[in-house]
Design a protein around this motif. Structure first.
Motif, mmCIF file in Angstrom:
data_model
loop_
_atom_site.group_PDB
_atom_site.id
_atom_site.type_symbol
_atom_site.label_atom_id
_atom_site.label_comp_id
_atom_site.label_asym_id
_atom_site.label_seq_id
_atom_site.Cartn_x
_atom_site.Cartn_y
_atom_site.Cartn_z
ATOM 1 N N ALA A 1 8.108 8.337 1.578
ATOM 2 C CA ALA A 1 7.416 9.498 1.009
ATOM 3 C C ALA A 1 6.355 9.084 -0.005
ATOM 4 N N GLY A 2 6.378 7.828 -0.411
ATOM 5 C CA GLY A 2 5.388 7.336 -1.360
ATOM 6 C C GLY A 2 5.664 7.695 -2.797
ATOM 7 N N ASP A 3 6.858 8.223 -3.100
ATOM 8 C CA ASP A 3 7.138 8.680 -4.460
ATOM 9 C C ASP A 3 7.946 7.697 -5.289
ATOM 10 N N LYS A 4 8.496 6.662 -4.663
ATOM 11 C CA LYS A 4 9.303 5.687 -5.392
ATOM 12 C C LYS A 4 8.882 4.269 -5.021
ATOM 13 N N LEU A 5 8.929 3.401 -6.016
ATOM 14 C CA LEU A 5 8.707 1.978 -5.811
ATOM 15 C C LEU A 5 10.025 1.258 -6.067
ATOM 16 N N CYS A 6 10.221 0.151 -5.410
ATOM 17 C CA CYS A 6 11.410 -0.669 -5.642
ATOM 18 C C CYS A 6 10.953 -2.063 -6.035
ATOM 19 N N PHE B 1 0.838 -1.186 0.000
ATOM 20 C CA PHE B 1 0.000 0.000 0.000
ATOM 21 C C PHE B 1 0.881 1.248 0.000
ATOM 22 N N THR B 2 0.394 2.314 -0.608
ATOM 23 C CA THR B 2 1.041 3.603 -0.455
ATOM 24 C C THR B 2 0.865 4.064 0.988
ATOM 25 N N PRO B 3 1.708 4.993 1.459
ATOM 26 C CA PRO B 3 1.603 5.424 2.860
ATOM 27 C C PRO B 3 0.221 5.904 3.267
ATOM 28 N N ASP B 4 -0.519 6.532 2.337
ATOM 29 C CA ASP B 4 -1.865 7.009 2.688
ATOM 30 C C ASP B 4 -2.948 5.962 2.453
ATOM 31 N N GLY B 5 -2.554 4.787 1.977
ATOM 32 C CA GLY B 5 -3.497 3.693 1.776
ATOM 33 C C GLY B 5 -4.405 3.846 0.576
ATOM 34 N N VAL C 1 14.520 0.930 -9.140
ATOM 35 C CA VAL C 1 13.652 1.899 -8.492
ATOM 36 C C VAL C 1 12.782 2.547 -9.566
ATOM 37 N N VAL C 2 11.484 2.588 -9.312
ATOM 38 C CA VAL C 2 10.513 3.117 -10.276
ATOM 39 C C VAL C 2 9.897 4.393 -9.717
ATOM 40 N N ASP C 3 9.879 5.452 -10.524
ATOM 41 C CA ASP C 3 9.222 6.697 -10.129
ATOM 42 C C ASP C 3 7.714 6.479 -10.136
ATOM 43 N N ARG C 4 7.060 6.739 -9.015
ATOM 44 C CA ARG C 4 5.640 6.417 -8.926
ATOM 45 C C ARG C 4 4.778 7.317 -9.808
ATOM 46 N N ALA C 5 5.171 8.569 -9.991
ATOM 47 C CA ALA C 5 4.363 9.478 -10.799
ATOM 48 C C ALA C 5 4.335 9.062 -12.262
ATOM 49 N N THR C 6 5.503 8.692 -12.784
ATOM 50 C CA THR C 6 5.610 8.378 -14.211
ATOM 51 C C THR C 6 5.684 6.891 -14.507
ATOM 52 N N LEU C 7 5.963 6.092 -13.484
ATOM 53 C CA LEU C 7 6.229 4.658 -13.614
ATOM 54 C C LEU C 7 7.443 4.380 -14.505
ATOM 55 N N GLN C 8 8.337 5.357 -14.582
ATOM 56 C CA GLN C 8 9.585 5.154 -15.318
ATOM 57 C C GLN C 8 10.613 4.496 -14.406
ATOM 58 N N ALA D 1 21.550 -2.990 -0.627
ATOM 59 C CA ALA D 1 20.802 -1.736 -0.501
ATOM 60 C C ALA D 1 20.938 -0.931 -1.784
ATOM 61 N N ILE D 2 19.818 -0.337 -2.224
ATOM 62 C CA ILE D 2 19.775 0.498 -3.417
ATOM 63 C C ILE D 2 19.176 1.846 -3.027
ATOM 64 N N ASP D 3 19.877 2.918 -3.307
ATOM 65 C CA ASP D 3 19.447 4.255 -2.914
ATOM 66 C C ASP D 3 18.187 4.659 -3.678
ATOM 67 N N PHE D 4 17.135 5.074 -2.961
ATOM 68 C CA PHE D 4 15.907 5.490 -3.620
ATOM 69 C C PHE D 4 16.136 6.710 -4.508
ATOM 70 N N ALA D 5 17.019 7.607 -4.093
ATOM 71 C CA ALA D 5 17.226 8.856 -4.830
ATOM 72 C C ALA D 5 17.963 8.635 -6.148
ATOM 73 N N THR D 6 19.000 7.787 -6.133
ATOM 74 C CA THR D 6 19.822 7.600 -7.329
ATOM 75 C C THR D 6 19.525 6.306 -8.074
ATOM 76 N N GLY D 7 18.918 5.340 -7.397
ATOM 77 C CA GLY D 7 18.683 4.039 -8.007
ATOM 78 C C GLY D 7 19.919 3.174 -8.083
ATOM 79 N N LEU D 8 20.980 3.555 -7.352
ATOM 80 C CA LEU D 8 22.247 2.829 -7.426
ATOM 81 C C LEU D 8 22.512 2.029 -6.153
ATOM 82 N N ARG D 9 23.275 0.952 -6.307
ATOM 83 C CA ARG D 9 23.671 0.107 -5.189
ATOM 84 C C ARG D 9 24.571 0.890 -4.234
ATOM 85 N N THR D 10 24.299 0.770 -2.919
ATOM 86 C CA THR D 10 25.129 1.464 -1.929
ATOM 87 C C THR D 10 25.822 0.524 -0.961
#
Length: 425
Positions: free
Chosen positions: A332-337, A272-276, A348-355, A389-398
């Protein structure tokens, strides 16, 4: 992308709210999860991640962020000899035990599927598929506090309530979900589901439990025209207090209405998204995800993700009918992994665009959750015996850390602040 292979084989919700008074992180299944509820001072506890090593019968305890360094290990089958004796003396249990080994276990016994720590950090509660039970392991001594045999012959995914007092476990061969007192193991009730209940999610602040049944995933009848052989697959929603049914959602109808009759209606990992307001989920045989509007009761978008050209298109070779298995959402509900299991990557997928972002090579990633600080997606690489671990902001392995044999579920939890492992080893 170059495929990464195992040496043995080819192969929710997100973070919830901090319980402010207790300092405990609380979530549902399908993402990282700890437990809440009454306890001592939060300063006496340390936030960690539990990694279930399915074929080992162990749970590694690692840091909840940063370098993910391992802190200790728990043997979750200290009673292995006793359980095996019981199984080998019962022909029916033995048949199911061997069936689990040859089917979902890919030739191995399944000793740990899911796990959650108790609110006070003193124990970890574990579902053990091959032993068809749930046990509570004392983190100080390594001994079993209680054991609950599920109905039927296999236990599966679990979920913990937001207040940390109850745990719901799927009994996959009896089409039942049991709800247990997490401290005592006493059964508080149960409810019926579709065929082969799998994922469980607490929703609406703990007022509802959603169960996803996936049907039969261990046959070779995987051609699209044989989909009818897979059984009754549906989402069962119940009142979390009374366990009375609230509604049944047939995703077959919703997928057909959206124009995707080609997709399976077997809902796998979901979050679920944070707001359900929205539910994202994966389905059998599909390299992608589905977006479902909860209030409108309809599918709104479907995202197809890249295929690995090295992945066989023979659906019978995909583990338990999953092509992709593992999904989480950022706080924040803005990214999917997404864990692209059979395609050997995570992204990591951008939730707004699904890119999708960069495709991070990973060996048979089997789960995706969220780090304790919320900055990273954490995946289990079951084909390489490691967690990444993969950074939500960059999409890269950390970060990457080695764990036990065939890690699957990864859950946030707590242990005593100075804990390094059970005293009994």
């Amino acid at each position: 992308m170059s495929p990464v292979r195992s040496r043995r084989s080819r192969h929710v919700r997100t973070l919830g709210a901090l319980t402010a008074a207790l300092g405990l992180l609380v979530t549902g299944t399908g993402a990282a999860a700890g437990t809440g509820g009454p306890q001592g001072p939060a300063s006496l506890l340390r936030e960690v991640m539990f990694v279930g090593n399915n074929w080992d019968g162990t749970a590694d305890v690692i840091r909840s962020g940063g370098d993910l360094a391992r802190i200790g290990r728990v043997n979750v089958v200290p009673d292995k000899d006793q359980r095996l004796t019981e199984i080998y003396l019962n022909p029916v249990k033995l048949a199911y035990f061997l069936g689990i080994r040859l089917g979902p276990g890919e030739g191995h016994d399944q000793f740990v599927d899911d796990m959650y720590s108790t609110p006070d950090g003193s124990s970890v509660v574990v579902s053990r598929p091959s032993f068809a039970d749930v046990v509570s392991i004392d983190l100080g001594s390594g001994r079993i506090n209680w054991r609950f045999p599920v109905s039927g012959y296999r236990s599966d995914h679990m979920a913990v309530s937001p207040d940390g007092t109850r745990v719901a476990v799927s009994a996959s061969t009896s089409n039942t979900v049991h709800v247990l007192d997490i401290r005592t193991g006493a059964e508080l009730g149960s409810f019926r589901t579709g065929d082969k209940p799998h994922e469980n999610l607490f929703a609406e602040g703990g007022r509802r439990i959603w169960n996803m049944s996936i049907g039969e995933v261990n046959t070779a009848l995987d051609a699209p025209w044989l989909d009818w052989t897979k059984g009754d697959r549906r989402i069962t929603v119940v009142d979390a207090d009374t366990l009375a049914p609230v509604k049944v959602i047939d995703m077959r109808e919703r997928l057909d209405a959206f124009g995707r009759p080609d997709l399976s209606d077997a809902v796998r990992p979901a979050v679920f998204t944070p707001d359900g307001s929205a539910l994202y989920f994966q389905v059998s045989f599909f390299n992608g995800l589905v977006e479902y509007d909860v209030a409108a009761d309809r599918i709104t978008r479907v995202k197809t993700l890249p295929k690995n050209p090295a992945t066989s298109e023979d659906r019978t070779t995909w583990v338990n009918d999953s092509r992709h298995h593992g999904l989480s959402v950022s706080p924040a509900g803005d990214k999917l992994c997404v864990a692209g299991t059979m395609d050997d990557y995570a992204t990591v997928v951008d939730r707004a665009t699904l890119q999708e972002g960069p495709l991070v090579p990973a060996a048979k990633p089997y789960w995706a959750t969220v780090s304790g600080d919320g900055r990273s997606c954490v995946i289990s690489e079951s084909g390489a015996d490691q967690v990444t671990a993969i950074d939500f902001a960059t999409g890269l392995r950390t970060a990457t850390v080695a764990v036990g044999d065939h890690p699957q579920r990864v859950r946030l939890g707590h242990v005593p602040a100075a804990w390094t492992g059970p005293s009994s080893g």
